[in-house]
Enzyme design. Structure first.
Site, mmCIF file in Angstrom:
data_model
loop_
_atom_site.group_PDB
_atom_site.id
_atom_site.type_symbol
_atom_site.label_atom_id
_atom_site.label_comp_id
_atom_site.label_asym_id
_atom_site.label_seq_id
_atom_site.Cartn_x
_atom_site.Cartn_y
_atom_site.Cartn_z
ATOM 1 N N LYS A 151 -0.463 -4.075 -3.620
ATOM 2 C CA LYS A 151 -1.784 -3.545 -3.242
ATOM 3 C C LYS A 151 -1.936 -2.162 -3.876
ATOM 4 O O LYS A 151 -1.511 -1.164 -3.319
ATOM 5 C CB LYS A 151 -1.939 -3.455 -1.728
ATOM 6 C CG LYS A 151 -3.335 -2.973 -1.300
ATOM 7 C CD LYS A 151 -3.451 -2.930 0.209
ATOM 8 C CE LYS A 151 -4.860 -2.504 0.624
ATOM 9 N NZ LYS A 151 -5.139 -1.099 0.316
ATOM 10 N N SER A 204 0.817 -1.210 0.000
ATOM 11 C CA SER A 204 0.000 0.000 0.000
ATOM 12 C C SER A 204 0.859 1.272 0.000
ATOM 13 O O SER A 204 1.606 1.520 -0.933
ATOM 14 C CB SER A 204 -0.956 -0.043 1.197
ATOM 15 O OG SER A 204 -1.936 0.954 1.114
ATOM 16 N N ASP A 233 10.358 5.638 -9.699
ATOM 17 C CA ASP A 233 9.929 6.339 -10.915
ATOM 18 C C ASP A 233 10.697 7.640 -11.116
ATOM 19 O O ASP A 233 11.065 8.006 -12.243
ATOM 20 C CB ASP A 233 8.436 6.660 -10.836
ATOM 21 C CG ASP A 233 7.567 5.482 -11.236
ATOM 22 O OD1 ASP A 233 8.104 4.366 -11.372
ATOM 23 O OD2 ASP A 233 6.353 5.674 -11.406
#
Length: 544
Positions: free
Chosen positions: A335, A310, A321
């Site tokens: 998740k 999560s 990223d």
């Protein structure tokens, strides 16, 4: 639906006719699409109404004619849970009597004494396993191994862990008397304890490692972890940290806004961290950093594993990223779904409802059970079977009792980072295990039995009977003393962690574990070897 087109057109009659036909075709397409959508909506609503009628009629017939009287809460509750389970693992129903469980899950808080309890298989009693630092259990002087006899007037000697735990909890500010038996002295003792709101610290441990590497273990995003992280990070910088390891292994997530604020320490203001998208427009949001960062250049490594989930995955995924950090460990849980935790239902019930999906800065989602792929994979060491049984499945409780006896004989302990059991200490433990009657299942024995079945099925067992019998003799007569020697390092470390936790709580326990943590060692290698961190950061590709 009326479709109106406004246009000014000058041209030949053929061109005008062509334009009219084109406009008519477009209009027909629009009307057809709208009509199809409306029909689809009507069909959907019809199916919903039909199935609700069937469900209602089904239950009425069961209630009227079934051989036994139905418990409506149980039967319909089971139906609700099955319905939600068919959607995803995180959409959950909480009836009125489970509202406290929902609140505890959302806040990480509950009112009680702040201690882990367990069932002692040999004594057949519930005992104190671990008092938490700064909590009522530790403050009044409860110790590991204390046998819980009574809570106020309620006898606990014949009760299970769930029952005892529920009676230890209660409203904050309420007081009760806990009667225990301390095995090391044989004395019964009474403790007057006032329950408090219990909240486990967001940061289990932080500190300096060799070569100016700071280390922070963040175990949750519930509560106010951003404040705790900020304090810890600034303290490490003050102590001379020029590189950082953030440990998110086992961190199941929590607040998305706290996650964004933590990332804000290392990313510029107005940096997009994550976007949520759902069926309803209001379920979509974009989350950006709001403040000026503390440090945008310090090398950063994040440790992850299969229980990193999560908000933890958003943290490591965004850093990956944006090429702001390197991820080391094993693939994360996966998740990528967002829940609204408090959809109100009739009769004081609640629904925790999945409403949208997460999308990281690159636009990628976090796919269920695929998670974030680390830049460098490091698999943790597996635990030997003998160690696993000593820790979890031993009915003699020899490891637990050894730790309790050790604590009783040592009123103080050296600092956690310096503590080691001596060879004599381990030998004493080893002899206690051998004399205790401790047994454990061998993996090799189970695999051997499978091999024998396969050999008989395929018809070559008789030809190799002598070899099978010789191997069986070796497996059946395994040497416990040899196994305890072969795995002494990991068994000794487990003992040291259990002992240290009685003096220095979870922070001390973690310091012992970090000594042999190969994922941390790899992170330190990357950070401390000149040029390696930047080289990996350049080569890293974003992927699931």
């Amino acid at each position: 639906m009326e479709t109106v087109f406004f246009c000014n057109f000058a041209g030949s009659n053929n061109e005008l006719q062509l334009m009219k036909r084109t406009l008519l075709y477009i209009a027909l397409c629009v009307v057809t699409a709208v009509t199809a959508h409306a029909q689809e909506a009507r069909n959907h609503n019809l199916e919903v109404a039909k199935n609700l009628d069937i469900f209602n009629a089904l239950y009425k017939n069961l209630d009227m004619m079934y051989v036994d009287t139905l418990d409506a809460n149980k039967v319909i509750g089971t139906g609700i849970k099955a319905m939600l389970h068919s959607l995803d693992p995180y959409t959950e129903y909480y009836p009125e009597e489970q509202q406290k469980d929902l609140k505890t899950m959302l806040t990480g808080k509950y009112a009680g004494i702040g201690a882990l309890v367990r069932y002692h298989q040999k004594l057949k009693r519930v005992v104190i396993d671990e008092p938490y630092e700064g909590m009522p259990s530790a403050e009044v002087g409860l110790k590991k191994g204390d046998v819980i006899l009574q809570i106020d007037d309620t006898v606990m000697t014949d009760k299970n862990v769930s029952y005892v735990s529920s009676h230890l909890r209660g409203e904050a500010g309420t007081t009760f008397v806990l009667k225990i038996l301390r095995p090391s002295t044989g004395k019964k003792m009474d403790f007057k304890i006032t329950r408090r709101n219990i909240k486990m610290p967001e940061i289990t441990y932080y500190g300096m490692r060799p070569q100016s590497v700071g280390y922070i273990c963040l175990n949750s995003f519930t509560g106010e972890p951003a404040k705790a992280m900020r304090r810890a990070f600034l303290d490490l910088k003050k102590q001379g940290a020029t590189k950082l390891v953030l440990d998110l292994r086992g961190n199941g997530g929590g607040s998305l806004s706290e996650c964004v604020d933590i990332l804000n320490m290392w990313l510029p203001k107005d940096t997009k961290i994550v976007e949520t998208k759902g069926k309803m427009k209001r379920a979509g949001s974009e989350y950006k950093t709001r403040l000026e960062p503390i440090d945008t250049v310090m090398p950063l490594v994040v440790l992850v594993n299969g229980e990193t989930a999560s908000a933890s995955e958003i943290t490591c995924g965004a850093l990956q990223d944006l090429k702001r950090g390197i991820i080391i460990g094993t693939r994360t849980f996966g998740k990528g779904l967002v829940q609204v935790p408090n959809v109100e239902l009739p009769y004081n019930a609640n629904l925790k409802l999945t409403t949208s999906r997460y999308y990281l800065p690159s636009g990628r989602g976090i796919k269920m059970k695929e998670g974030i792929k680390p830049d460098i994979e490091v698999k943790p060491d597996t635990m030997a079977n003998v160690t696993l049984y000593l820790d979890r499945y031993d009915s003699t409780e020899v490891m637990f009792d050894y730790v309790v006896d050790y604590i009783a004989k040592h009123h103080t302990l050296t600092p956690a980072k310096d503590f080691h059991l001596t060879d004599a200490d381990y030998e004493n433990f080893k002899q206690r295990v051998i004399k205790s009657g401790f047994t454990y299942d061998q993996v090799s024995k189970k695999q051997f039995e499978e091999l024998v079945r396969a050999a008989k099925f395929e018809g070559y067992y008789d030809d190799a009977r002598d070899e099978f019998e010789a191997l069986k003799q070796k497996i059946d007569h395994h040497d416990l003393s040899r196994d305890l020697d072969a795995h002494r390092n990991e068994i000794r470390q487990m003992l040291e962690q259990d002992i240290v936790s009685a003096y220095y709580f979870q922070a001390g326990q973690m310091q012992i574990g970090l000594r042999t943590d190969k994922t941390l060692r790899e992170a330190e290698r990357v950070l401390n070897t000149e040029g390696v961190y930047n080289e990996i950061l350049k080569k890293c590709t974003i992927g699931q």
